[in-house]
Design an enzyme around this catalytic site. Structure first.
Site, PDB file in Angstrom:
ATOM      1  N   ARG A  56     -11.258 -42.868 -39.560  1.00  0.00           N
ATOM      2  CA  ARG A  56     -12.653 -43.377 -40.057  1.00  0.00           C
ATOM      3  C   ARG A  56     -12.837 -44.945 -39.610  1.00  0.00           C
ATOM      4  NH1 ARG A  56     -12.678 -45.850 -44.730  1.00  0.00           N
ATOM      5  NH2 ARG A  56     -11.630 -44.161 -45.849  1.00  0.00           N
ATOM      6  N   TYR A 109     -41.203 -44.358 -36.257  1.00  0.00           N
ATOM      7  CA  TYR A 109     -40.384 -42.982 -36.401  1.00  0.00           C
ATOM      8  C   TYR A 109     -40.347 -42.543 -37.711  1.00  0.00           C
ATOM      9  CZ  TYR A 109     -36.919 -39.362 -36.464  1.00  0.00           C
ATOM     10  OH  TYR A 109     -36.173 -38.332 -36.732  1.00  0.00           O
ATOM     11  N   ASP A 182     -35.253 -50.873 -32.204  1.00  0.00           N
ATOM     12  CA  ASP A 182     -34.833 -49.393 -32.020  1.00  0.00           C
ATOM     13  C   ASP A 182     -35.238 -49.070 -30.695  1.00  0.00           C
ATOM     14  OD1 ASP A 182     -34.666 -46.720 -31.686  1.00  0.00           O
ATOM     15  OD2 ASP A 182     -35.492 -46.515 -33.919  1.00  0.00           O
ATOM     16  N   LYS A 207     -30.730 -38.762 -28.690  1.00  0.00           N
ATOM     17  CA  LYS A 207     -32.124 -38.498 -27.718  1.00  0.00           C
ATOM     18  C   LYS A 207     -31.491 -38.752 -26.264  1.00  0.00           C
ATOM     19  CE  LYS A 207     -33.830 -37.931 -31.612  1.00  0.00           C
ATOM     20  NZ  LYS A 207     -34.583 -39.101 -32.373  1.00  0.00           N
TER      21      LYS A 207
HETATM   22  C1  LIG Z   1     -34.420 -39.619 -33.991  1.00  0.00           C
HETATM   23  C2  LIG Z   1     -34.831 -40.905 -33.873  1.00  0.00           C
HETATM   24  C3  LIG Z   1     -34.248 -41.739 -34.978  1.00  0.00           C
HETATM   25  C4  LIG Z   1     -33.453 -40.993 -35.868  1.00  0.00           C
HETATM   26  O1  LIG Z   1     -32.274 -40.547 -35.516  1.00  0.00           O
HETATM   27  P1  LIG Z   1     -31.265 -39.453 -35.806  1.00  0.00           P
HETATM   28  O2  LIG Z   1     -30.358 -39.253 -34.737  1.00  0.00           O
HETATM   29  O3  LIG Z   1     -32.152 -38.217 -35.926  1.00  0.00           O
HETATM   30  O4  LIG Z   1     -30.898 -39.870 -37.208  1.00  0.00           O
HETATM   31  C5  LIG Z   1     -34.521 -42.991 -35.084  1.00  0.00           C
HETATM   32  N1  LIG Z   1     -35.664 -43.683 -34.256  1.00  0.00           N
HETATM   33  C6  LIG Z   1     -36.054 -43.128 -33.367  1.00  0.00           C
HETATM   34  C7  LIG Z   1     -37.145 -43.701 -32.502  1.00  0.00           C
HETATM   35  C8  LIG Z   1     -35.752 -41.661 -33.102  1.00  0.00           C
HETATM   36  O5  LIG Z   1     -36.485 -40.983 -32.033  1.00  0.00           O
END
Ligand SMILES: *Cc1c(COP(=O)(O)O)cnc(C)c1O
Length: 387
Positions: A56, A109, A182, A207
């Site tokens: 962890r 998001y 982000d 992503k």
């Molecule tokens: C998918 C996404 C998230 C969240 O991420 P997860 O891996 O699904 O928890 C946050 N910000 C953006 C812009 C996203 O596309």
């Protein structure tokens, strides 16, 4: 070349392939093993061989990923999590306290909005929304003495609005707040927010970073070592860490990020060319279009304009849903950033949780994650789907 040199001197593609890991001293393994171990033998009490005591706290496969993504974002430290939202929640606990306030994008998001609205708010963290494309509006949304974070996405999801990271950093810092970007939609290949004044970069590595739709993960990257200390403490204390196999898959994905992003951008440009001249299509939203209100800022801070394209379908929601359902190569599904093309209806799918709020998206909107298939096939598929 040491990891430090990779970070400061080498080009992006070189860092993507080498940073964070030296071939294994014992075996010469070029790729880090999947260290499927929870604990580590100590040579005498406290005698740790590689600094590892429990997975962890740290695991060598995760360490390799964390070093790699830090190098790609030109940060000092990276942290890998079980998901993007786990990364976000950990960041909030590390940097905010009950009574604080956060400014969010007005088209955030959906999952991020839900986290702040349904989870962090109960804990005592207030939030309000502002358009990231308008630094003055973001400044006006700041509550002096209370706003701890200015949180932005650029490009935003799904409307692909562009925020000027340098201007937003100035706005946040003037108010004594930190700027969190982000960077999921751009990926570190197209944009490096820390070099433009941001304090923290957030990724859903699910992503573009992972890039193959086979792993869920998240990351944080910071440049300030005090911030790193706080994030690291909370990563270990909260425990939402990336497992070794997930870390390995994500690291494998990052090695080809530059190649993939170039093709995503090429294909997105082809798709945009096609859509802008199609009679069944209304507005096409892509930061690479000169008509996009954020085009100039995007051109300044991004290498290219990305693989995400949104458009409005003439005829309203029913027509938009039909297009999503008729497409074949563009697979109907949530998520984005994988090698395969995806199509979705934000109003009914990814953004259903913001229906009826100020973050609601148009009902005739369709979002594409343009993959790296043959461009002609993608255009032909959309032509069929549009009828
Ligand atoms: C998918 C996404 C998230 C969240 O991420 P997860 O891996 O699904 O928890 C946050 N910000 C953006 C812009 C996203 O596309």
């Amino acid at each position: 070349m040491s990891t430090q040199q990779h970070r400061t001197k080498a080009g992006f593609e070189t860092r993507a392939i080498h940073a964070g890991y030296e071939p294994d001293a014992a075996t010469g393994a070029v790729i880090p093993p999947i260290y499927a171990t929870s604990t580590y033998k100590q040579d005498g009490v406290g005698g740790l061989r590689g600094g590892y005591e429990y997975s962890r706290s740290a695991n060598p496969t995760r360490t390799a990923l964390e070093g790699n993504i830090a190098a790609l974002e030109e940060g000092e430290r990276g942290f890998a999590f079980a998901s993007g939202l786990a990364a976000e929640d950990t960041l909030v606990r590390a940097l905010c306290r009950p009574g604080d306030h956060v400014v969010l994008p007005d088209d955030a998001y959906g999952g991020t909005f839900r986290l702040f609205d349904k989870v962090e708010r109960v804990w005592g963290l207030a939030h309000s929304a502002a358009p990231v494309s308008d630094a003055e509006a973001v400044a006006a949304a700041i509550r002096p003495g209370e706003t701890r974070l200015v949180w932005v996405e650029t490009p935003t999801n799904p409307l692909l609005n562009i925020g000027d990271i340098e201007a937003l950093a100035a706005v946040a810092h003037d108010a004594g707040a930190l700027l969190v970007v982000d960077n999921t939609f751009a990926s570190p290949y197209l944009q490096q927010p820390l070099t433009l004044g941001a304090d923290v970069v957030v990724h859903s590595t699910t992503k573009y970073c992972g890039g193959h739709s086979d792993v869920v993960g998240g990351a944080l990257v910071v440049k300030d070592l005090d911030l790193a200390e706080q994030v690291g403490f909370h990563q270990n204390s909260m425990g939402a860490v990336a497992g070794p196999f997930d870390a390995w898959l994500t690291l494998r994905g990052l090695k080809t990020l530059a190649l993939r992003m170039e093709r995503h951008c090429d294909n997105a440009e082809r798709v945009v060319d096609f859509l802008t001249s199609h009679p069944a299509v209304g507005d096409v939203i892509y930061p690479g279009l000169e008509t996009h209100p954020g085009h100039e800022v995007a051109q300044r801070q991004m290498r290219r304009f990305g693989g995400m394209v949104s458009f409005r379908v003439r005829g309203g929601e029913a027509q938009a849903l039909a297009v999503c359902e008729r497409a074949e190569i563009f697979t109907l599904g949530e998520s984005l950033g994988g090698v395969e093309s995806l199509i979705e209806h934000p109003g009914r799918m990814t953004h259903a949780s913001v229906a009826g709020t100020e973050l609601e998206v148009p009902a005739d909107l369709v979002r594409l994650s343009v993959g790296i298939e043959t461009a002609d096939d993608l255009v032909a598929d959309l032509e069929r789907a549009l009828g």
